[in-house]
Design a protein around this motif. Structure first.
Motif, mmCIF file in Angstrom:
data_model
loop_
_atom_site.group_PDB
_atom_site.id
_atom_site.type_symbol
_atom_site.label_atom_id
_atom_site.label_comp_id
_atom_site.label_asym_id
_atom_site.label_seq_id
_atom_site.Cartn_x
_atom_site.Cartn_y
_atom_site.Cartn_z
ATOM 1 N N LEU A 40 -16.704 -64.012 -45.072
ATOM 2 C CA LEU A 40 -15.608 -64.759 -45.674
ATOM 3 C C LEU A 40 -14.411 -64.757 -44.734
ATOM 4 N N TYR A 41 -14.016 -65.946 -44.292
ATOM 5 C CA TYR A 41 -12.770 -66.081 -43.541
ATOM 6 C C TYR A 41 -11.644 -66.119 -44.562
ATOM 7 N N ILE A 52 -13.372 -61.478 -42.852
ATOM 8 C CA ILE A 52 -12.866 -61.685 -41.494
ATOM 9 C C ILE A 52 -11.450 -62.229 -41.609
ATOM 10 N N ARG A 53 -10.476 -61.438 -41.194
ATOM 11 C CA ARG A 53 -9.077 -61.871 -41.277
ATOM 12 C C ARG A 53 -8.807 -62.971 -40.262
ATOM 13 N N VAL A 54 -8.096 -63.982 -40.700
ATOM 14 C CA VAL A 54 -7.762 -65.085 -39.809
ATOM 15 C C VAL A 54 -6.478 -65.742 -40.305
ATOM 16 N N ALA A 55 -5.687 -66.221 -39.373
ATOM 17 C CA ALA A 55 -4.456 -66.935 -39.711
ATOM 18 C C ALA A 55 -4.658 -68.415 -39.421
ATOM 19 N N VAL A 56 -4.433 -69.247 -40.424
ATOM 20 C CA VAL A 56 -4.515 -70.698 -40.260
ATOM 21 C C VAL A 56 -3.313 -71.323 -40.957
ATOM 22 N N GLU A 79 -10.176 -72.051 -34.025
ATOM 23 C CA GLU A 79 -11.432 -72.651 -33.583
ATOM 24 C C GLU A 79 -12.624 -72.027 -34.301
ATOM 25 N N GLU A 80 -12.507 -70.739 -34.619
ATOM 26 C CA GLU A 80 -13.610 -70.068 -35.307
ATOM 27 C C GLU A 80 -13.793 -70.644 -36.709
ATOM 28 N N VAL A 81 -12.693 -70.832 -37.426
ATOM 29 C CA VAL A 81 -12.784 -71.431 -38.754
ATOM 30 C C VAL A 81 -13.244 -72.887 -38.650
ATOM 31 N N MET A 82 -12.700 -73.614 -37.673
ATOM 32 C CA MET A 82 -13.056 -75.023 -37.496
ATOM 33 C C MET A 82 -14.546 -75.209 -37.226
ATOM 34 N N HIS A 83 -15.166 -74.203 -36.620
ATOM 35 C CA HIS A 83 -16.601 -74.282 -36.351
ATOM 36 C C HIS A 83 -17.389 -74.432 -37.653
ATOM 37 N N TYR A 84 -16.872 -73.822 -38.719
ATOM 38 C CA TYR A 84 -17.560 -73.867 -40.008
ATOM 39 C C TYR A 84 -16.900 -74.813 -41.007
ATOM 40 N N ASN A 85 -15.599 -74.993 -40.875
ATOM 41 C CA ASN A 85 -14.854 -75.794 -41.844
ATOM 42 C C ASN A 85 -13.910 -76.736 -41.096
ATOM 43 N N PRO A 86 -14.240 -78.019 -41.007
ATOM 44 C CA PRO A 86 -13.409 -78.953 -40.246
ATOM 45 C C PRO A 86 -12.013 -79.148 -40.829
ATOM 46 N N ASN A 131 -10.097 -76.664 -41.472
ATOM 47 C CA ASN A 131 -9.293 -75.554 -40.936
ATOM 48 C C ASN A 131 -8.564 -74.810 -42.050
ATOM 49 N N LYS A 132 -9.297 -74.538 -43.146
ATOM 50 C CA LYS A 132 -8.672 -73.866 -44.281
ATOM 51 C C LYS A 132 -9.453 -72.626 -44.679
ATOM 52 N N ILE A 133 -8.731 -71.694 -45.293
ATOM 53 C CA ILE A 133 -9.362 -70.538 -45.907
ATOM 54 C C ILE A 133 -9.069 -70.583 -47.406
ATOM 55 N N PRO A 134 -10.004 -70.019 -48.179
ATOM 56 C CA PRO A 134 -11.192 -69.276 -47.794
ATOM 57 C C PRO A 134 -12.356 -70.194 -47.390
ATOM 58 N N THR A 135 -13.122 -69.711 -46.433
ATOM 59 C CA THR A 135 -14.373 -70.353 -46.028
ATOM 60 C C THR A 135 -15.449 -69.280 -46.040
ATOM 61 N N LEU A 136 -16.522 -69.521 -46.767
ATOM 62 C CA LEU A 136 -17.606 -68.555 -46.888
ATOM 63 C C LEU A 136 -18.816 -69.038 -46.096
#
Length: 205
Positions: free
Chosen positions: A4-5, A32-36, A43-50, A52-57
């Motif tokens: 989970l981002y 996985i902590r991330v700032a968006v 880029e890591e979140v964008m790889h899974y979620n175009p 660019n938002k959290i939460p992304t599972l």
């Protein structure tokens, strides 16, 4: 294990983690902590979620789910009865409506935070509009607090509980409890659930 981002400051990420604790799936999720942000890309979140938002599972097979409503609907499938998403059509619509109100408060809060970060470009008009919508929603929820208390705990209560706790976290000086005793009493009960205690907001992202 699912990944989970998330951010410990995000009300929508907390909403997912509350649901994870309620469904017994928290131990199956690596956080996985991330700032968006609107202009802060990952880029890591964008790889899974175009978006660019959290939460992304990210599931075990690499598929990704977003946003919080979709993720919670998935996690609810791991659980027997009673479920966070009611099976009865009437109850499901009522819970989804409460979820929308809770999500709306959280959206207004995050928009307000973003607007205030704009400093010289800050729009007082937008700020006031977000505040007015939040106050109106809180007034409605005060009228419905008894119905909330009587309903089975689920997605509506989770969203509203996370929204109110986020108001405490970010806008505590505005005292949303003032003039809303019924909603305040309902929230104090929800806040004592182990799922809420385990997912408290933190200043770090």
């Amino acid at each position: 294990m699912m990944r989970l981002y998330w951010s410990s400051r995000s009300p929508f990420a907390r909403k997912v983690m509350v649901a994870a604790h309620e469904t017994g799936t928290a131990g199956k999720i690596e956080r996985i902590r991330v700032a968006v942000g609107s202009a802060l890309m990952s880029e890591e979140v964008m790889h899974y979620n175009p978006l660019n938002k959290i939460p992304t599972l990210v599931l075990d097979d690499g598929a990704a789910l977003f946003d919080s409503r979709v993720i919670i609907a998935y996690l609810d499938g791991f659980r027997g009865s009673p479920r966070l998403v009611p099976q009865d059509a009437h109850q499901r619509v009522a819970a989804a409506r409460w979820e929308a109100l809770g999500d709306g408060i959280m959206e207004n809060s995050t928009l307000t935070i973003g607007e205030r970060k704009r400093e010289a470009l800050h729009s007082a008009k937008h700020d006031a509009a977000y505040r007015k919508k939040t106050v109106a929603t809180l007034t409605l929820l005060e009228k419905e607090a008894q119905a909330l208390a009587a309903a089975p705990f689920g997605i509506g209560a989770i969203a509203i509980g996370c929204a109110l706790s986020h108001l405490d976290f970010r806008f505590g000086d505005e005292n949303w409890r003032a003039g809303r005793p019924n909603l305040a009493r309902w929230f104090e009960t929800v806040a004592t659930r182990s799922s809420f205690i385990a997912t408290a907001f933190e200043e770090i992202y």
